[in-house]
Enzyme design. Structure first.
Site, PDB file in Angstrom:
ATOM      1  N   HIS A  58       0.818  -1.220   0.000  1.00 19.95           N
ATOM      2  CA  HIS A  58       0.000   0.000   0.000  1.00 19.95           C
ATOM      3  C   HIS A  58       0.851   1.269   0.000  1.00 19.95           C
ATOM      4  O   HIS A  58       0.318   2.364  -0.129  1.00 19.95           O
ATOM      5  CB  HIS A  58      -1.018   0.003   1.161  1.00 19.95           C
ATOM      6  CG  HIS A  58      -0.449   0.353   2.502  1.00 19.95           C
ATOM      7  ND1 HIS A  58      -0.108  -0.570   3.446  1.00 19.95           N
ATOM      8  CD2 HIS A  58      -0.190   1.560   3.071  1.00 19.95           C
ATOM      9  CE1 HIS A  58       0.350   0.024   4.528  1.00 19.95           C
ATOM     10  NE2 HIS A  58       0.299   1.321   4.326  1.00 19.95           N
ATOM     11  N   ASP A 107       0.304  -7.476   1.731  1.00 19.45           N
ATOM     12  CA  ASP A 107       0.753  -6.084   1.835  1.00 19.45           C
ATOM     13  C   ASP A 107       2.272  -5.936   1.801  1.00 19.45           C
ATOM     14  O   ASP A 107       2.861  -5.215   2.609  1.00 19.45           O
ATOM     15  CB  ASP A 107       0.180  -5.423   3.093  1.00 19.45           C
ATOM     16  CG  ASP A 107       0.206  -3.903   2.990  1.00 19.45           C
ATOM     17  OD1 ASP A 107      -0.015  -3.241   4.014  1.00 19.45           O
ATOM     18  OD2 ASP A 107       0.491  -3.379   1.893  1.00 19.45           O
ATOM     19  N   SER A 166       4.698   2.892   7.610  1.00 17.67           N
ATOM     20  CA  SER A 166       4.321   1.764   6.753  1.00 17.67           C
ATOM     21  C   SER A 166       5.440   1.380   5.803  1.00 17.67           C
ATOM     22  O   SER A 166       6.018   2.226   5.142  1.00 17.67           O
ATOM     23  CB  SER A 166       3.104   2.120   5.903  1.00 17.67           C
ATOM     24  OG  SER A 166       1.965   2.166   6.699  1.00 17.67           O
TER      25      SER A 166
END
Lengths: 427, 354
Positions: A69, A109, A187
């Site tokens: 992402h 992910d 992230s």
């Protein structure tokens, strides 16, 4: 007087003893602090600033990990788009690199990227995420709130492993949970053990009421799962996760919460992969590839760590017996993003008169139509390269992601024109 | 005499025993805990609670960062201060008490300083430095047992343990949070209370321990806790805390003692926005009346270099400008069409809404 000498000696001894204890205390604390600081010195140089998030270099020739992402961006209509080529990143300290995204795992992910023209890059070693226990210290490196985007110094935070092998749903099925502070911007960044080995990639935090800031619960995709997918990621393209078709476990909270010793097989579909592998109704699944499974939710989570098509060993209890079952896992259906192929928005073929590649039909409402491509146009160059025939043009188009804008040179009659065409998803 | 010699021998045995005791992980951890406890106890001796009565200034609600979801929980109650005390610490025997500017940002009516031993004294506000988020208060030292905090000159390194101390909500009870140094020389002028170099760390800080001391493993001051970053809803800390380092405080301590109010500087501003391009750094927009417009920059200009710095991406460009001052000149090398040009711009002031 003799008594004074006693008192003096006693006081002296007491002070020495106290100082010895205090010095030892501070030596122990200083030793731990030194280890943390040395680990920071070792791992921070391998940190990658990329997009709105983080990444980490895992080999000296430039392979790096980040979240899917972080690599993919949402478009106006909400669709996620992954532009594989022409990416850029900076390492800690600011050094600028060109890179590309090679392997993608939208479910887990993870995205594997490659820094171009790289050698002797600082990198981190992969650790063993299976042996990590609650209470162990861990270190996260990231770029929360883009605080490091000005000076290219990432943010280092310190915390505890709260739990391991957590099934947090939605692709985060076998994760490490930590209270090390991770926030938006962390992230894709690394989670390390105190000795500097990569334990996982931070990717999600659990929050409430729309407060997108850390509240002590962060999830990291474990490095052992990434290792399981590494070969497929390096091959390139979209990887596929695993399923076990035909085996059903607990279907409601009551049943799930009643399990503690293993996952109960509630039913097996006749003719299914699970049946063929040897699973039976009422089997108690207790281990997957050597990992303890205490209920069905954990069982599903354990499957999430493997690529579809993997052969794994599952241990079940059947009455008084223990049975080892080898099963080849099914593959999840292809991800929607994996299915979109790029298309020019027009059909073309080799012109019969040998004049080149001729456009036969331009579809309505495409970017090609908008930019004025017409039936009868001869395509001379695609992305700056001369194209010889329809097959090589199709091959050239397929190397690009959808939504990429490509400069095209066409000939209309005697005139050569430059058009920029945005590739469409093939319908 | 014999008894004395025997006693000395016994001491020697005891001491050597202490030095060579085998460490289990439990005893080693116990030693570590005791180090932290000793540092905190030492720091608490200098830490005080502050009750400030004032008409406080309300900070403006910041815009979300680009690409960030607006915080759906942002509550107007955030700008209302809790009725609990905040924190400060004693820096010398003359009665100077340091705290954060946030704790006194407004029209101050009275300050009461509450000491660890239960005594209290009225405080006078001396100087403040807005962009360092620090303020200096003075109490009359007579009758007070002041224990000034020990300073450390050298800035801690990334990974070092730090603790943030407070005396809120109960002045008699000291609090401590623990973490590590996350980054040093951090400058962020969008949401941070500190606009100059700061120490970033992950020990939790919130309203109550604003203004308190950040200490190292030896109980020495490394910085002052700044007001929690405005980014998170309800002013809640999320592991991102900041402190003004001691070397920055030393730069202005004399001015603060003299009562000077050092205001936040205007930030430098060129007035350009990016055009999305994956490979080049291209100007997309020019703000009207800005330094960029006056210098003759145009949308479509490709930025190659600013002063000595080669530009690889938009961040390089803005980061360089952020480090400059209002009024400074910069030379920007651009490509416009076929031409390569050098453009000189004099940086203006950032307008409040940018």
């Amino acid at each position: 007087m003799k008594l004074n000498r006693f008192i003096f000696a006693a006081l002296f001894a007491a002070v020495l003893a106290a100082r010895a204890v205090a010095d030892e205390n501070s030596v122990a604390a200083a030793r731990i602090e030194k280890q943390i600081r040395e680990t920071c010195d070792k791992v921070v140089p391998a940190f990658v600033f990329i997009g709105g998030g983080s990444g980490v270099v895992i080999s000296s020739d430039g392979w790096f990990l980040t979240n899917f992402h972080v690599a993919a961006t949402p478009k106006m209509n909400g669709a996620m788009v992954l532009d594989r080529l022409d990416q850029t990143c900076n390492l800690a300290g600011g050094h600028f690199y060109r890179c590309e995204f090679v392997g993608y795992d939208p479910v887990g992910d993870i995205c594997l990227g490659k820094i171009k023209d790289a050698h002797d890059l600082p990198y981190v070693e992969l650790g063993d995420s299976d042996v990590v226990k609650s209470g162990e210290a861990c270190i996260a490196v990231g770029n929360p709130f883009m605080l490091g985007s000005m000076d290219y110094h990432p943010t280092v935070t310190f915390g505890t492993v709260s739990a391991n092998h957590v099934n947090a749903n939605a692709g985060y099925t076998d994760v490490i949970q930590t209270d090390a502070a991770v926030n938006p911007g962390n992230s894709g960044g690394p989670l390390f053990s105190v000795d500097g080995k990569l334990l996982g990639i931070n990717g999600r935090i659990n929050t409430r009421f729309g407060n997108r800031v850390n509240s002590g619960i962060g999830y990291a995709i474990p490095v052992n799962q990434i290792k399981n997918f590494m070969r497929d990621l390096k091959k390139g393209g979209y990887v596929r996760h695993a399923l076990l078709n035909g085996l059903q476990g607990a279907q409601n909270w009551a049943d799930l919460h009643a399990e503690a010793e293993g996952a109960v097989v509630k039913s097996i579909t006749a003719g299914s992969n699970a049946e063929k592998a040897g699973f039976k109704k009422d089997d108690l699944i207790v281990e997957v590839e050597g990992h303890t499974v205490h209920n069905y939710w954990r069982f599903l989570g354990a499957l999430g760590a493997y690529p579809g098509g993997s052969e794994i060993e599952v241990k079940v209890k059947r009455g008084a017996e223990t049975v080892d079952i080898k099963v080849t896992l099914d593959k999840m259906p292809k991800h929607a993003m994996a299915k979109t192929k790029p298309d020019l928005g027009a059909t073309f073929e080799n012109a019969e008169d040998g004049s080149g590649i001729k456009v036969t039909k331009v579809r309505a409402k495409t970017d090609a139509a908008l930019k004025g491509l017409k039936s009868g146009d001869v395509i001379l160059k695609f992305n700056g390269q001369a194209v010889q025939d329809a097959e090589s043009l199709q091959l050239a188009i397929s190397k690009f992601p959808t939504w990429k804008t490509i400069p095209v040179v066409i000939k209309r009659g005697e005139v050569e024109l430059d058009i920029e065409i945005k590739l469409e998803p093939k319908k | 005499m014999n008894r004395f010699n025997a006693f000395l021998a016994a001491c020697a045995v005891v001491l050597s025993g202490t030095a060579r005791a085998e460490d289990t992980p439990e005893t080693e951890w116990q030693k570590v805990q005791e180090t932290f406890a000793a540092a905190i106890e030492k720091g608490h001796k200098s830490t005080v609670a502050l009750e400030v009565k004032a008409k406080f200034n309300v900070p403006p609600d910041p815009k979300p960062l680009p690409g960030e979801m607006p915080n759906t929980g942002r509550n107007p109650a955030y700008t209302k201060r809790p009725k609990t005390p905040t924190t400060g610490f004693v820096i010398d025997k003359d009665g100077h008490v340091m705290t954060s500017f946030f704790n006194v940002d407004g029209k101050v009516e009275s300050i009461k300083v509450l000491f660890p031993d239960g005594k209290s004294a009225a405080g006078t506000l001396l100087g403040v430095d807005e962009s360092k988020d620090i303020a200096l208060i003075k109490v009359e030292p007579e009758g007070l047992e002041l224990k000034p905090i020990e300073w450390v000159e050298k800035q801690p390194e990334v990974g070092a343990f730090v603790m943030a101390l407070g005396r809120s909500p109960e002045p008699a009870s000291g609090t401590a949070t623990r973490g590590i140094v996350s980054a040093v020389d951090r400058i962020d002028q969008t949401f941070n209370a500190i606009w100059e170099q700061s120490i970033q760390f992950d020990a939790k800080t919130n309203y109550g321990n604003s203004g308190g001391p950040v200490i190292d493993l030896n109980g020495r001051l490394v910085g002052v806790v700044a007001h929690v970053r405005l980014h998170s809803p309800w002013g809640q800390n999320s592991g991102i805390s900041f402190a003004t380092p001691t070397w920055k405080i030393k730069e202005v301590l004399d001015k603060l003692k003299a009562g000077e109010r050092l205001k936040k500087p205007k930030l430098p501003f060129l007035g350009v926005g990016p055009k999305e391009s994956s490979t080049l750094v291209v100007i997309g927009t020019i703000s009207p009346d800005s330094a960029a417009e006056k210098a003759g920059l145009k949308p479509g200009d490709v930025v190659r270099q600013i002063d000595e710095v080669k530009i690889g991406e938009w961040g390089d460009f803005t980061n360089y400008i952020k480090k400059k001052k209002v009024g400074e000149k910069v030379i920007i090398k651009i490509t416009r069409g076929e031409e390569e040009l050098d453009v000189e711009a004099t940086l203006g002031e950032r307008p409040n809404n940018q």
